[in-house]
Design a protein around this motif. Structure first.
Motif, PDB file in Angstrom:
ATOM      1  N   ARG A 242       0.954  -1.182   0.043  1.00 58.06           N
ATOM      2  CA  ARG A 242      -0.056  -0.110  -0.015  1.00 58.06           C
ATOM      3  C   ARG A 242       0.756   1.157   0.141  1.00 58.06           C
ATOM      4  O   ARG A 242       0.453   2.396  -0.464  1.00 58.06           O
ATOM      5  N   ARG A 243       2.019   1.024   0.225  1.00 53.07           N
ATOM      6  CA  ARG A 243       2.990   2.287   0.549  1.00 53.07           C
ATOM      7  C   ARG A 243       4.027   2.605  -0.507  1.00 53.07           C
ATOM      8  O   ARG A 243       4.604   3.415  -0.890  1.00 53.07           O
ATOM      9  N   PHE A 244       4.601   1.329  -1.002  1.00 55.93           N
ATOM     10  CA  PHE A 244       5.625   1.386  -1.860  1.00 55.93           C
ATOM     11  C   PHE A 244       5.111   0.638  -3.409  1.00 55.93           C
ATOM     12  O   PHE A 244       4.353  -0.224  -3.450  1.00 55.93           O
ATOM     13  N   ALA A 245       5.681   1.588  -4.423  1.00 49.87           N
ATOM     14  CA  ALA A 245       5.398   1.264  -5.728  1.00 49.87           C
ATOM     15  C   ALA A 245       6.621   1.168  -6.690  1.00 49.87           C
ATOM     16  O   ALA A 245       7.407   2.304  -6.380  1.00 49.87           O
ATOM     17  N   LEU A 246       6.807   0.435  -7.498  1.00 48.66           N
ATOM     18  CA  LEU A 246       8.145   0.499  -8.507  1.00 48.66           C
ATOM     19  C   LEU A 246       7.569   0.830  -9.899  1.00 48.66           C
ATOM     20  O   LEU A 246       6.603   0.288 -10.251  1.00 48.66           O
ATOM     21  N   GLU A 247       8.274   1.535 -10.361  1.00 55.06           N
ATOM     22  CA  GLU A 247       7.842   1.828 -11.696  1.00 55.06           C
ATOM     23  C   GLU A 247       9.367   1.752 -12.836  1.00 55.06           C
ATOM     24  O   GLU A 247      10.295   2.367 -12.405  1.00 55.06           O
ATOM     25  N   LEU A 248       8.975   1.373 -13.766  1.00 50.96           N
ATOM     26  CA  LEU A 248      10.233   1.180 -14.719  1.00 50.96           C
ATOM     27  C   LEU A 248       9.684   1.504 -16.205  1.00 50.96           C
ATOM     28  O   LEU A 248       8.501   1.120 -16.971  1.00 50.96           O
ATOM     29  N   ILE A 249      10.508   2.635 -16.758  1.00 52.45           N
ATOM     30  CA  ILE A 249      10.231   3.121 -18.000  1.00 52.45           C
ATOM     31  C   ILE A 249      11.394   3.067 -18.802  1.00 52.45           C
ATOM     32  O   ILE A 249      12.472   3.729 -18.714  1.00 52.45           O
ATOM     33  N   SER A 275      16.907   5.661 -23.532  1.00 52.05           N
ATOM     34  CA  SER A 275      16.894   5.832 -21.962  1.00 52.05           C
ATOM     35  C   SER A 275      16.153   4.746 -21.125  1.00 52.05           C
ATOM     36  O   SER A 275      15.252   4.043 -21.617  1.00 52.05           O
ATOM     37  N   VAL A 276      16.517   4.656 -20.082  1.00 54.95           N
ATOM     38  CA  VAL A 276      15.832   3.755 -18.933  1.00 54.95           C
ATOM     39  C   VAL A 276      16.036   4.330 -17.626  1.00 54.95           C
ATOM     40  O   VAL A 276      16.744   4.943 -17.166  1.00 54.95           O
ATOM     41  N   GLU A 277      14.895   4.095 -17.099  1.00 53.84           N
ATOM     42  CA  GLU A 277      14.425   4.998 -15.809  1.00 53.84           C
ATOM     43  C   GLU A 277      13.785   4.128 -14.678  1.00 53.84           C
ATOM     44  O   GLU A 277      12.417   3.957 -14.861  1.00 53.84           O
ATOM     45  N   PRO A 278      14.369   3.682 -13.902  1.00 56.87           N
ATOM     46  CA  PRO A 278      13.653   3.002 -12.571  1.00 56.87           C
ATOM     47  C   PRO A 278      13.112   4.066 -11.771  1.00 56.87           C
ATOM     48  O   PRO A 278      14.056   4.885 -11.182  1.00 56.87           O
ATOM     49  N   ARG A 289       4.520  12.137   0.431  1.00 59.40           N
ATOM     50  CA  ARG A 289       4.986  11.185  -1.118  1.00 59.40           C
ATOM     51  C   ARG A 289       6.211  11.366  -1.336  1.00 59.40           C
ATOM     52  O   ARG A 289       6.774  12.596  -1.277  1.00 59.40           O
ATOM     53  N   ILE A 290       7.159  10.554  -1.493  1.00 59.94           N
ATOM     54  CA  ILE A 290       8.546  10.869  -1.869  1.00 59.94           C
ATOM     55  C   ILE A 290       8.891   9.646  -3.166  1.00 59.94           C
ATOM     56  O   ILE A 290       8.523   8.637  -3.072  1.00 59.94           O
ATOM     57  N   ILE A 291       9.436  10.227  -4.155  1.00 59.34           N
ATOM     58  CA  ILE A 291      10.093   9.431  -5.308  1.00 59.34           C
ATOM     59  C   ILE A 291      11.306   9.709  -5.694  1.00 59.34           C
ATOM     60  O   ILE A 291      12.019  10.582  -5.507  1.00 59.34           O
ATOM     61  N   THR A 292      11.899   8.553  -5.688  1.00 62.74           N
ATOM     62  CA  THR A 292      13.499   8.464  -6.004  1.00 62.74           C
ATOM     63  C   THR A 292      13.582   7.674  -7.178  1.00 62.74           C
ATOM     64  O   THR A 292      12.999   6.403  -7.281  1.00 62.74           O
ATOM     65  N   GLY A 293      14.415   8.032  -8.135  1.00 65.56           N
ATOM     66  CA  GLY A 293      14.643   7.360  -9.330  1.00 65.56           C
ATOM     67  C   GLY A 293      16.238   7.687  -9.900  1.00 65.56           C
ATOM     68  O   GLY A 293      16.705   8.557  -9.459  1.00 65.56           O
ATOM     69  N   TYR A 294      16.441   6.796 -10.651  1.00 65.99           N
ATOM     70  CA  TYR A 294      17.799   7.010 -11.503  1.00 65.99           C
ATOM     71  C   TYR A 294      17.371   6.996 -13.065  1.00 65.99           C
ATOM     72  O   TYR A 294      16.585   6.149 -13.606  1.00 65.99           O
ATOM     73  N   LYS A 295      17.929   7.557 -13.827  1.00 64.94           N
ATOM     74  CA  LYS A 295      17.745   7.714 -15.442  1.00 64.94           C
ATOM     75  C   LYS A 295      19.024   7.709 -16.062  1.00 64.94           C
ATOM     76  O   LYS A 295      19.831   8.629 -16.097  1.00 64.94           O
ATOM     77  N   HIS A 312      23.960  10.374 -16.700  1.00 64.53           N
ATOM     78  CA  HIS A 312      23.460   9.522 -15.442  1.00 64.53           C
ATOM     79  C   HIS A 312      22.834  10.522 -14.353  1.00 64.53           C
ATOM     80  O   HIS A 312      23.490  11.565 -13.986  1.00 64.53           O
ATOM     81  N   ALA A 313      21.376  10.542 -14.211  1.00 61.46           N
ATOM     82  CA  ALA A 313      20.739  11.418 -13.438  1.00 61.46           C
ATOM     83  C   ALA A 313      20.158  10.726 -12.339  1.00 61.46           C
ATOM     84  O   ALA A 313      19.479   9.727 -12.469  1.00 61.46           O
ATOM     85  N   ILE A 314      20.324  11.178 -11.093  1.00 60.47           N
ATOM     86  CA  ILE A 314      19.615  10.895  -9.990  1.00 60.47           C
ATOM     87  C   ILE A 314      18.730  11.810  -9.487  1.00 60.47           C
ATOM     88  O   ILE A 314      18.925  13.081  -9.344  1.00 60.47           O
ATOM     89  N   ASN A 315      17.391  11.503  -9.294  1.00 58.34           N
ATOM     90  CA  ASN A 315      16.625  12.423  -9.077  1.00 58.34           C
ATOM     91  C   ASN A 315      15.588  11.867  -7.786  1.00 58.34           C
ATOM     92  O   ASN A 315      15.254  10.914  -7.522  1.00 58.34           O
TER      93      ASN A 315
END
Length: 408
Positions: A242-249, A275-278, A289-295, A312-315
């Motif tokens: 309910r709190r954690f979600a994973l997304e891959l683009i 490009s690839v971004e998890p 809400r907090i979102i952390t990703g790498y692209k 290489h981007a960390i956001n």
């Protein structure tokens, strides 16, 4: 002429046609000539088998007078425009081939304005649109479905095409909207989008594959300019709890610009990009809400100096809602970019470099934003925005904005 066939709710058809005659009563006022023109429009809608297939087709054809236009760029306050000026040849003079769509708000200092003239040309135009959706779930009973039928019920297919064309008339109405390779072309805009989605309505997981092909060809004062963007994307989502979600683009595609004028050849590029971004999202109720990703992205220009770049981007992004009238949102991005070309010293002052670097510079780039939104009353809302960025070795750029909006 007007006709409608609306008896069936599943199939509906509309048709209109207009014939016009233009007479010039005072030839000293305009250079237009007497003219005859025709406009026709046909529209068909379908919704069959309980919504299994839904969509429509629109076709429009016509002829008339097209006003000749020129365009120029006008400077406006920062943030209120759409374009930015980049002095590619360092002569301090603004030229039409030195304006790009701004990638950052503080760079958006120019708008493009069209200047009408009193000269007209006879032009034909075509419009063709279609949209089609396939939804197997509409005819499958989910409570009884098993095996292949259950899997089929999770599929959604959508396809759409928008095509608009104008060309100089040659004495006959052009009925075929797909004939585009003509010397009489004035403008051509097309957008072709196809989407395959699986498990879209599931709260647990799903994925979709999307392909979009956008093309624009215009006859400008310096010749034809053609832009093409072909993009494939794959998006996968998984709600782990309910709190954690994973997304891959993942994305791959080609971004191309071509000018027919040799003097504007410095604008030409054909960039192959991937490009690839998890991303992972943590949500706590409706307040936090907090979102952390790498692209990772890689771009290669197949023309000119054959530039190459990868980043290489960390956001991260945080949003916090205080009660029901205040929200705070912050974003931070660290992007390390490398850029090379066949030139001994890579030229960063080119349209292809601006696109490949996303408006940043080789090396370490930092970007951050902070937004505060507060409801002052039932009808007033205040927003304060702050943006900052440090591209490469350049100085830090700060941008601040504040606004009050009335909610009527």
């Amino acid at each position: 002429v007007f006709a409608e066939l609306l008896r069936s709710q599943k199939h509906q058809f509309r048709f209109t046609a207009t014939y016009r005659t233009l007479e010039i009563l005072n030839s000293t006022v305009t250079k237009q000539q007497p003219d005859e023109s025709m406009i026709g429009r046909a529209e068909y809608q379908i919704n069959e088998w309980k919504g299994l297939i839904a969509g429509g087709i629109l076709y429009e054809v016509g002829a008339g007078q097209e006003q000749k236009r020129d365009f120029a760029f006008l400077e406006v306050p920062a943030g209120q425009g759409e374009y930015t000026w980049i002095d590619y040849n360092s002569d301090g003079i603004q030229q039409l081939n030195e304006f790009e769509i701004a990638l950052f708000q503080d760079q958006a200092r120019y708008i493009r304005i069209f200047t009408p003239t009193n000269e007209f040309v006879k032009a034909n135009y075509n419009t063709f649109n279609y949209s089609l959706g396939l939804f197997p779930r509409a005819i499958i009973d989910l409570e009884k479905a098993k095996g292949f039928a259950k899997m089929l019920s999770r599929i959604n297919l959508n396809s759409s095409l928008q095509l608009n064309k104008k060309e100089i008339a040659d004495g006959a109405v052009q009925f075929n909207p797909f004939v585009t390779d003509t010397s009489s072309l004035i403008t051509l805009n097309s957008a072709f989008v196809n989407t395959f989605a699986f498990n879209r309505t599931s709260p647990k997981w799903g994925f979709d594959v999307n392909n979009s092909r956008n093309s624009n060809k215009s006859l400008l004062t310096y010749g034809y300019e053609t832009r093409k963007l072909d993009d494939w994307s794959l998006r996968f989502r998984w709600n782990m709890s309910r709190r954690f979600a994973l997304e891959l683009i993942g994305r791959t595609g080609i971004n191309q610009l071509t000018s027919s004028n040799v003097k504007f050849g410095n604008r030409n590029f054909k960039i192959d990009q991937q490009s690839v971004e998890p991303r992972i999202t943590f949500t706590k109720g409706a307040t936090f809400r907090i979102i952390t990703g790498y692209k990772f992205s890689d771009k290669v220009n197949g023309q000119g100096s054959l530039e190459k770049s990868n980043s290489h981007a960390i956001n991260s992004e945080v949003k916090y809602n205080i009660l029901q009238n205040t929200s705070i949102q912050g974003k931070f991005t660290y992007n390390k970019i490398s850029f090379t070309s066949q030139d001994p010293v890579p030229n960063l002052n080119t349209p292809s470099a601006y696109i490949m670097l996303d408006g940043l510079l080789p090396g370490k780039n930092f970007l951050w934003t902070l937004d505060l939104t507060k409801r002052l009353s039932n009808s007033l809302e205040m927003t304060i925005q702050y943006e900052g960025r440090k591209p490469g070795e350049s100085r830090i750029i700060h941008t601040g904005r504040a606004s009050i909006r009335a909610l009527l």
